[in-house]
Design an enzyme around this catalytic site. Structure first.
Site, PDB file in Angstrom:
ATOM      1  N   ASP A  33       0.872  -1.184   0.000  1.00 42.43           N
ATOM      2  CA  ASP A  33       0.000   0.000   0.000  1.00 42.43           C
ATOM      3  C   ASP A  33       0.911   1.237   0.000  1.00 42.43           C
ATOM      4  O   ASP A  33       1.746   1.388   0.901  1.00 42.43           O
ATOM      5  CB  ASP A  33      -0.880  -0.058   1.268  1.00 42.43           C
ATOM      6  CG  ASP A  33      -1.821   1.145   1.376  1.00 42.43           C
ATOM      7  OD1 ASP A  33      -1.701   2.088   0.555  1.00 42.43           O
ATOM      8  OD2 ASP A  33      -2.669   1.124   2.289  1.00 42.43           O
ATOM      9  N   GLU A  83      30.340   4.813   4.730  1.00 37.96           N
ATOM     10  CA  GLU A  83      30.250   3.404   5.120  1.00 37.96           C
ATOM     11  C   GLU A  83      29.996   2.559   3.873  1.00 37.96           C
ATOM     12  O   GLU A  83      29.662   1.380   3.979  1.00 37.96           O
ATOM     13  CB  GLU A  83      29.162   3.196   6.167  1.00 37.96           C
ATOM     14  CG  GLU A  83      27.783   3.630   5.742  1.00 37.96           C
ATOM     15  CD  GLU A  83      26.728   3.368   6.796  1.00 37.96           C
ATOM     16  OE1 GLU A  83      26.525   2.197   7.135  1.00 37.96           O
ATOM     17  OE2 GLU A  83      26.124   4.347   7.276  1.00 37.96           O
ATOM     18  N   CYS A 115      26.375   5.661  10.027  1.00 41.22           N
ATOM     19  CA  CYS A 115      25.861   6.978   9.604  1.00 41.22           C
ATOM     20  C   CYS A 115      26.374   8.119  10.475  1.00 41.22           C
ATOM     21  O   CYS A 115      26.025   9.283  10.262  1.00 41.22           O
ATOM     22  CB  CYS A 115      24.340   6.961   9.599  1.00 41.22           C
ATOM     23  SG  CYS A 115      23.688   5.639   8.572  1.00 41.22           S
ATOM     24  N   THR A 156      14.098   1.799   1.976  1.00 42.75           N
ATOM     25  CA  THR A 156      14.848   2.864   2.654  1.00 42.75           C
ATOM     26  C   THR A 156      16.273   2.954   2.117  1.00 42.75           C
ATOM     27  O   THR A 156      17.228   3.127   2.858  1.00 42.75           O
ATOM     28  CB  THR A 156      14.846   2.661   4.189  1.00 42.75           C
ATOM     29  OG1 THR A 156      15.408   1.385   4.500  1.00 42.75           O
ATOM     30  CG2 THR A 156      13.448   2.726   4.756  1.00 42.75           C
ATOM     31  N   SER A 205      17.014  -1.444  15.153  1.00 50.01           N
ATOM     32  CA  SER A 205      17.725  -0.199  14.849  1.00 50.01           C
ATOM     33  C   SER A 205      16.903   1.013  15.277  1.00 50.01           C
ATOM     34  O   SER A 205      17.457   2.020  15.714  1.00 50.01           O
ATOM     35  CB  SER A 205      18.123  -0.125  13.367  1.00 50.01           C
ATOM     36  OG  SER A 205      17.094   0.387  12.575  1.00 50.01           O
ATOM     37  N   HIS A 237      19.454  12.511  11.997  1.00 55.54           N
ATOM     38  CA  HIS A 237      19.780  11.502  10.985  1.00 55.54           C
ATOM     39  C   HIS A 237      18.474  10.869  10.526  1.00 55.54           C
ATOM     40  O   HIS A 237      17.635  10.496  11.344  1.00 55.54           O
ATOM     41  CB  HIS A 237      20.708  10.445  11.598  1.00 55.54           C
ATOM     42  CG  HIS A 237      20.804   9.219  10.756  1.00 55.54           C
ATOM     43  ND1 HIS A 237      21.129   9.267   9.417  1.00 55.54           N
ATOM     44  CD2 HIS A 237      20.572   7.906  11.039  1.00 55.54           C
ATOM     45  CE1 HIS A 237      21.120   8.038   8.926  1.00 55.54           C
ATOM     46  NE2 HIS A 237      20.786   7.195   9.885  1.00 55.54           N
ATOM     47  N   LYS A 246       9.896  10.053  15.103  1.00 54.86           N
ATOM     48  CA  LYS A 246       9.959   9.139  16.261  1.00 54.86           C
ATOM     49  C   LYS A 246      11.004   9.645  17.261  1.00 54.86           C
ATOM     50  O   LYS A 246      10.786   9.647  18.472  1.00 54.86           O
ATOM     51  CB  LYS A 246      10.368   7.731  15.807  1.00 54.86           C
ATOM     52  CG  LYS A 246       9.318   6.949  15.043  1.00 54.86           C
ATOM     53  CD  LYS A 246       9.909   5.585  14.650  1.00 54.86           C
ATOM     54  CE  LYS A 246       9.059   4.834  13.645  1.00 54.86           C
ATOM     55  NZ  LYS A 246       7.848   4.266  14.215  1.00 54.86           N
ATOM     56  N   ASN A 280      17.661   7.345   1.899  1.00 56.86           N
ATOM     57  CA  ASN A 280      18.697   7.267   2.924  1.00 56.86           C
ATOM     58  C   ASN A 280      20.066   7.524   2.296  1.00 56.86           C
ATOM     59  O   ASN A 280      20.463   6.822   1.367  1.00 56.86           O
ATOM     60  CB  ASN A 280      18.677   5.876   3.578  1.00 56.86           C
ATOM     61  CG  ASN A 280      19.502   5.835   4.859  1.00 56.86           C
ATOM     62  OD1 ASN A 280      20.114   6.838   5.245  1.00 56.86           O
ATOM     63  ND2 ASN A 280      19.515   4.694   5.511  1.00 56.86           N
ATOM     64  N   SER A 312      24.494   3.417  13.397  1.00 57.63           N
ATOM     65  CA  SER A 312      24.231   2.091  13.960  1.00 57.63           C
ATOM     66  C   SER A 312      25.497   1.445  14.489  1.00 57.63           C
ATOM     67  O   SER A 312      26.594   1.694  13.997  1.00 57.63           O
ATOM     68  CB  SER A 312      23.621   1.189  12.889  1.00 57.63           C
ATOM     69  OG  SER A 312      22.317   1.604  12.607  1.00 57.63           O
TER      70      SER A 312
HETATM   71  N1  COA Z   1      -0.618   3.179   5.669  1.00 57.49           N
HETATM   72  C1  COA Z   1       0.040   3.998   6.535  1.00 57.49           C
HETATM   73  N2  COA Z   1       1.054   3.571   7.347  1.00 57.49           N
HETATM   74  C2  COA Z   1       1.405   2.275   7.283  1.00 57.49           C
HETATM   75  C3  COA Z   1       0.756   1.371   6.409  1.00 57.49           C
HETATM   76  C4  COA Z   1      -0.297   1.870   5.589  1.00 57.49           C
HETATM   77  N3  COA Z   1      -0.958   1.082   4.730  1.00 57.49           N
HETATM   78  N4  COA Z   1       1.315   0.158   6.571  1.00 57.49           N
HETATM   79  C5  COA Z   1       2.278   0.287   7.514  1.00 57.49           C
HETATM   80  N5  COA Z   1       2.329   1.572   7.935  1.00 57.49           N
HETATM   81  C6  COA Z   1       3.263   2.156   8.910  1.00 57.49           C
HETATM   82  C7  COA Z   1       3.477   1.285  10.123  1.00 57.49           C
HETATM   83  O1  COA Z   1       2.476   1.470  11.084  1.00 57.49           O
HETATM   84  C8  COA Z   1       4.846   1.778  10.571  1.00 57.49           C
HETATM   85  O2  COA Z   1       4.709   3.007  11.234  1.00 57.49           O
HETATM   86  P1  COA Z   1       5.097   3.107  12.816  1.00 57.49           P
HETATM   87  O3  COA Z   1       6.528   2.646  12.914  1.00 57.49           O
HETATM   88  O4  COA Z   1       4.928   4.563  13.094  1.00 57.49           O
HETATM   89  O5  COA Z   1       4.158   2.209  13.509  1.00 57.49           O
HETATM   90  C9  COA Z   1       5.564   2.081   9.258  1.00 57.49           C
HETATM   91  O6  COA Z   1       4.534   2.240   8.286  1.00 57.49           O
HETATM   92  C10 COA Z   1       6.501   0.984   8.813  1.00 57.49           C
HETATM   93  O7  COA Z   1       5.811  -0.217   8.854  1.00 57.49           O
HETATM   94  P2  COA Z   1       6.535  -1.570   9.317  1.00 57.49           P
HETATM   95  O8  COA Z   1       5.529  -2.657   9.311  1.00 57.49           O
HETATM   96  O9  COA Z   1       7.317  -1.326  10.565  1.00 57.49           O
HETATM   97  O10 COA Z   1       7.517  -1.726   8.056  1.00 57.49           O
HETATM   98  P3  COA Z   1       8.674  -2.742   7.754  1.00 57.49           P
HETATM   99  O11 COA Z   1       8.614  -3.976   8.564  1.00 57.49           O
HETATM  100  O12 COA Z   1       8.643  -2.862   6.267  1.00 57.49           O
HETATM  101  O13 COA Z   1      10.022  -1.976   8.212  1.00 57.49           O
HETATM  102  C11 COA Z   1      11.704  -0.311   8.345  1.00 57.49           C
HETATM  103  C12 COA Z   1      10.236  -0.600   8.033  1.00 57.49           C
HETATM  104  C13 COA Z   1      11.936   1.166   8.278  1.00 57.49           C
HETATM  105  C14 COA Z   1      12.036  -0.825   9.753  1.00 57.49           C
HETATM  106  C15 COA Z   1      12.556  -1.055   7.276  1.00 57.49           C
HETATM  107  O14 COA Z   1      12.347  -0.443   6.032  1.00 57.49           O
HETATM  108  C16 COA Z   1      14.028  -1.065   7.585  1.00 57.49           C
HETATM  109  O15 COA Z   1      14.520  -1.949   8.272  1.00 57.49           O
HETATM  110  N6  COA Z   1      14.797  -0.078   7.079  1.00 57.49           N
HETATM  111  C17 COA Z   1      16.165   0.095   7.405  1.00 57.49           C
HETATM  112  C18 COA Z   1      16.263   0.892   8.691  1.00 57.49           C
HETATM  113  C19 COA Z   1      17.557   1.587   8.776  1.00 57.49           C
HETATM  114  O16 COA Z   1      18.018   2.145   7.796  1.00 57.49           O
HETATM  115  N7  COA Z   1      18.216   1.559   9.907  1.00 57.49           N
HETATM  116  C20 COA Z   1      19.546   2.060   9.902  1.00 57.49           C
HETATM  117  C21 COA Z   1      20.017   2.911  10.900  1.00 57.49           C
HETATM  118  S1  COA Z   1      18.985   3.943  11.743  1.00 57.49           S
END
Ligand code: COA
Length: 391
Positions: A33, A83, A115, A156, A205, A237, A246, A280, A312
């Site tokens: 979605d 990195e 980062c 991301t 993370s 960041h 957040k 990112n 990280s």
């Molecule tokens: N409409 C609106 N929001 C939606 C949605 C929809 N249809 N479906 C999901 N969401 C929201 C979720 O509620 C969540 O928000 P919240 O965290 O505020 O609750 C967000 O979208 C992400 O959903 P989630 O199910 O957690 O997604 P995911 O399992 O695909 O993971 C990340 C998202 C960001 C954790 C993932 O992309 C990731 O691991 N990225 C790398 C992170 C990173 O770079 N870390 C490095 C250092 S900081």
């Protein structure tokens, strides 16, 4: 310790890639979605490097306008934070040093801590300038964020380079003391030497980042830092832009302020505009947030800006900067917009092809297709050596 002479960011310029993938295209491919991408993680598109682009070509493209404006006199140090290193021994900054025609009387080094690296580079640069205020340091942050295809991290990704000239009496932002620093040994994101794509535990993370916000703010306060209400805006960041939200809610809660969404939005909204469409850029991302803020804010003269840099693994730092009088005359807002708008959209098949592109490791002569329209390109890998050229 208080210092009479201001030191900080004298100029800032960024570059990104030739191509861009819209999140609508990714969502259509994997059946997600689109609201999850647009609102859940806060991303609309991500920069995709051409086969003849990498951290060096982006870094040189970001830094060239700075050298053009200020010349290279006084630049005795280049600090290259990344990195997404292209070599385990040689600093990517040496290629940039050549492409920009910098003096041989220069020290060049590469820095890494996920980062966070660019913030270490900025702080080290400030130390060098304090030692000799006649010197200027070119700080470059450049990264290509790459996760496995069809993994949660895929949405991301992104790529960009930010170049900053650090010196005395800066024209943009004075960097203040103290800093609040924080280290915790966690495995939230890492990339073993044998892997091209990073490994990440997304939820871990996010949790580690939030803990680091608290930890670095606590130290900042204990070191005698400013009060929360002093700040006009906060540059976080941004692995994805919703992470800044957040983090800021966490900080407000931690400081006993409760979470007023109008305030959160006021403190952050302008800082996410570039990250939102570039994706990112790892260690460059907090300074892309600064670029977006300075380029768009009405007037921040003499106002304090908070910086939260997180890498990280993990290391974090909270510090403050102040926009100096006249800073708006030195911005590169038009060039920054152009760097974003000039990208060519790619379809999903092309993106996958670029994502999977890598050189054979046989020591042969492997030329890259001429794809970038930027000023520098990675022309070949020949005899295990990367060959760069100015277009
Ligand atoms: N409409 C609106 N929001 C939606 C949605 C929809 N249809 N479906 C999901 N969401 C929201 C979720 O509620 C969540 O928000 P919240 O965290 O505020 O609750 C967000 O979208 C992400 O959903 P989630 O199910 O957690 O997604 P995911 O399992 O695909 O993971 C990340 C998202 C960001 C954790 C993932 O992309 C990731 O691991 N990225 C790398 C992170 C990173 O770079 N870390 C490095 C250092 S900081």
């Amino acid at each position: 310790m208080a210092h009479d002479r201001a030191v900080g960011i004298h100029d800032l310029s960024f570059a990104t890639t030739e191509f861009v993938l819209a999140h609508t295209v990714l969502a259509e491919h994997n059946g997600t979605d689109i609201d999850k991408y647009h609102h859940g993680i806060g991303q609309r598109s991500m920069s995709v490097p051409a086969a003849d682009e990498d951290i060096v070509t982006m870094a040189a493209t970001a830094a060239a306008p700075i050298v053009e404006r200020h010349g290279s006199d006084g630049i005795r140090t280049v600090l290259f934070a990344t990195e997404s290193s292209i070599d385990q021994a040689k600093s990517a900054g040496i290629y940039v040093h050549t492409l920009l025609g910098l003096h041989s009387a220069t020290r060049v080094v590469e820095l890494k801590q996920a980062c966070y690296g660019a913030t270490a580079a900025l702080q080290f640069a400030i130390g060098l300038v304090r030692r000799d205020p006649a010197q200027r340091v070119l700080v470059i942050a450049a990264d290509v964020s790459k996760y496995e295809l069809d993994s949660p991290g895929e949405a991301t990704q992104g790529a960009a380079a930010v170049a900053m000239l650090v010196g005395a009496d800066p024209a943009l932002v004075r960097i203040e003391e103290p800093s609040g620093v924080f280290t915790a040994d966690v495995m939230d994101f890492w990339r073993p030497n044998y892997r091209e794509a990073a490994l990440v535990d997304g939820q871990e993370s996010i949790g580690a980042y939030l803990l680091a916000v608290q930890g670095s703010w606590k130290d900042y306060t204990e070191q005698g830092g400013r009060a929360l209400d002093d700040f006009a805006a906060f540059c976080y960041h941004q692995p994805f832009t919703k992470m800044a939200y957040k983090a800021h809610r966490q900080l407000l809660n931690h400081c006993g302020h409760g979470v007023d969404e109008d305030r959160v939005s006021r403190d952050l909204a302008l800082t996410t505009a570039y990250n939102n469409v570039i994706g990112n850029s790892y260690t460059a991302s907090v300074y892309l947030a600064l670029a977006a803020l300075l380029d768009q804010a009405d007037d921040l003269t003499d106002r304090a800006i908070g910086f939260l840099s997180y890498g990280s693994g993990s290391v974090a730092e909270f510090f403050a900067g102040t926009a100096v009088p006249g800073y708006r005359d030195h911005l590169r807002t038009k060039a920054h917009r152009e760097a974003i708008d000039r990208r060519t959209p790619v379809d999903h098949a092309r993106y996958r092809g670029l994502h999977e592109f890598s050189f054979p490791a046989d020591g042969g002569d492997h030329r890259t297709p001429a794809e970038t329209t930027g000023p520098f390109r990675l022309a070949a890998l020949r005899d295990h050596k990367r060959v760069y050229e100015t277009r």
